[in-house]
Write an enzyme that holds these catalytic residues in place. Sequence first.
Site, PDB file in Angstrom:
ATOM      1  N   ASP A 131       9.438  -3.755   2.148  1.00 20.77           N
ATOM      2  CA  ASP A 131       8.484  -4.478   1.311  1.00 20.77           C
ATOM      3  C   ASP A 131       9.217  -5.020   0.076  1.00 20.77           C
ATOM      4  OD1 ASP A 131       5.106  -4.350   0.997  1.00 20.77           O
ATOM      5  OD2 ASP A 131       6.282  -4.900  -0.772  1.00 20.77           O
ATOM      6  N   ILE A 132       8.891  -6.225  -0.315  1.00 26.36           N
ATOM      7  CA  ILE A 132       9.562  -6.893  -1.432  1.00 26.36           C
ATOM      8  C   ILE A 132       9.183  -6.256  -2.783  1.00 26.36           C
ATOM      9  CG2 ILE A 132       7.838  -8.676  -1.984  1.00 26.36           C
ATOM     10  CD1 ILE A 132      10.192 -10.715  -1.845  1.00 26.36           C
ATOM     11  N   ASN A 143      -4.246  -2.665   5.642  1.00 26.05           N
ATOM     12  CA  ASN A 143      -5.368  -3.305   4.971  1.00 26.05           C
ATOM     13  C   ASN A 143      -5.890  -4.458   5.820  1.00 26.05           C
ATOM     14  OD1 ASN A 143      -5.072  -1.672   2.589  1.00 26.05           O
ATOM     15  ND2 ASN A 143      -3.322  -2.937   2.013  1.00 26.05           N
ATOM     16  N   GLU A 193      -3.612  -8.894   1.502  1.00 26.66           N
ATOM     17  CA  GLU A 193      -3.051 -10.094   0.862  1.00 26.66           C
ATOM     18  C   GLU A 193      -2.459 -11.051   1.891  1.00 26.66           C
ATOM     19  OE1 GLU A 193      -0.218  -8.970  -2.106  1.00 26.66           O
ATOM     20  OE2 GLU A 193      -1.665  -7.650  -3.103  1.00 26.66           O
ATOM     21  N   VAL A 194      -1.764 -10.498   2.860  1.00 30.71           N
ATOM     22  CA  VAL A 194      -1.087 -11.339   3.857  1.00 30.71           C
ATOM     23  C   VAL A 194      -1.839 -11.225   5.185  1.00 30.71           C
ATOM     24  CG1 VAL A 194       1.065 -11.807   5.063  1.00 30.71           C
ATOM     25  CG2 VAL A 194       1.129 -10.953   2.705  1.00 30.71           C
ATOM     26  N   HIS A 203      -0.018  -5.955   9.482  1.00 28.31           N
ATOM     27  CA  HIS A 203       1.127  -5.127   9.096  1.00 28.31           C
ATOM     28  C   HIS A 203       0.632  -3.737   8.795  1.00 28.31           C
ATOM     29  CE1 HIS A 203      -0.469  -7.268   5.583  1.00 28.31           C
ATOM     30  NE2 HIS A 203      -0.139  -6.218   4.835  1.00 28.31           N
ATOM     31  N   HIS A 226       1.889  -0.526   6.455  1.00 29.93           N
ATOM     32  CA  HIS A 226       2.817  -0.069   5.429  1.00 29.93           C
ATOM     33  C   HIS A 226       3.206   1.359   5.793  1.00 29.93           C
ATOM     34  CE1 HIS A 226       1.435  -3.078   2.231  1.00 29.93           C
ATOM     35  NE2 HIS A 226       0.429  -3.129   3.078  1.00 29.93           N
TER      36      HIS A 226
HETATM   37  P1  AMP Z   1      -1.332  -6.274   1.934  1.00 28.68           P
HETATM   38  O1  AMP Z   1      -2.037  -6.215   0.610  1.00 28.68           O
HETATM   39  O2  AMP Z   1      -1.603  -5.050   2.773  1.00 28.68           O
HETATM   40  O3  AMP Z   1      -1.608  -7.561   2.661  1.00 28.68           O
HETATM   41  O4  AMP Z   1       0.198  -6.180   1.608  1.00 28.68           O
HETATM   42  C1  AMP Z   1       1.087  -7.261   1.619  1.00 28.68           C
HETATM   43  C2  AMP Z   1       2.440  -6.718   1.295  1.00 28.68           C
HETATM   44  O5  AMP Z   1       3.404  -7.687   1.604  1.00 28.68           O
HETATM   45  C3  AMP Z   1       2.637  -6.337  -0.183  1.00 28.68           C
HETATM   46  O6  AMP Z   1       3.012  -4.960  -0.273  1.00 28.68           O
HETATM   47  C4  AMP Z   1       3.764  -7.276  -0.641  1.00 28.68           C
HETATM   48  O7  AMP Z   1       4.634  -6.675  -1.564  1.00 28.68           O
HETATM   49  C5  AMP Z   1       4.448  -7.583   0.681  1.00 28.68           C
HETATM   50  N1  AMP Z   1       5.187  -8.841   0.716  1.00 28.68           N
HETATM   51  C6  AMP Z   1       4.738 -10.081   0.354  1.00 28.68           C
HETATM   52  N2  AMP Z   1       5.684 -10.999   0.588  1.00 28.68           N
HETATM   53  C7  AMP Z   1       6.742 -10.342   1.121  1.00 28.68           C
HETATM   54  C8  AMP Z   1       8.034 -10.731   1.571  1.00 28.68           C
HETATM   55  N3  AMP Z   1       8.449 -12.026   1.527  1.00 28.68           N
HETATM   56  N4  AMP Z   1       8.883  -9.793   2.054  1.00 28.68           N
HETATM   57  C9  AMP Z   1       8.494  -8.509   2.089  1.00 28.68           C
HETATM   58  N5  AMP Z   1       7.285  -8.060   1.702  1.00 28.68           N
HETATM   59  C10 AMP Z   1       6.427  -8.967   1.209  1.00 28.68           C
END
Ligand code: AMP
Length: 125
Positions: free
Chosen positions: A35-36, A96, A104-105, A109, A111
């Site tokens: 994770d970034i 999530n 968010e994405v 995924h 975690h």
């Molecule tokens: P979520 O809120 O479960 O959708 O989490 C999205 C996760 O993606 C967050 O923990 C971010 O830090 C992570 N994230 C966003 N962009 C990147 C990226 N380019 N590389 C790695 N992790 C990312």
Amino acid sequence: MSYAYDPENIFAKILRGEIPNDTVFESEHSLAFNDINPQAKVHILVIPKGAYVSFDHFALEASDAEIIDYTRTVGTVAKMAGVDLPGGDGFRLISNAGRNGVQEVPHLHVHILGGNPMGRMVSRD
Ligand code: AMP
């Protein structure tokens, strides 16, 4: 209603090689990368290579081969990171989904969080 997948999400771009990532492990159907913005000593994301929005989308519509590969990848990565049982001290898996899940994405995924105690399971803020 069917699931709407946005092919411009950031993990889709990672899968297409359009932006870099810190890969930990790759299999036929899955990719794991750091994770970034890590929230624990170990914070690895595991995604399927297929276009799935969320865990429910994947669980209902992915092939058996994808589901087996993804599940095995989570176990393999936990072991590689040293947070597996009985090798390590354990971990938390979070996936999530949607607005209430605060996703968010919009590409599935999980975690894998570990390396230190995680505290309470859910914030009540
Ligand atoms: P979520 O809120 O479960 O959708 O989490 C999205 C996760 O993606 C967050 O923990 C971010 O830090 C992570 N994230 C966003 N962009 C990147 C990226 N380019 N590389 C790695 N992790 C990312």
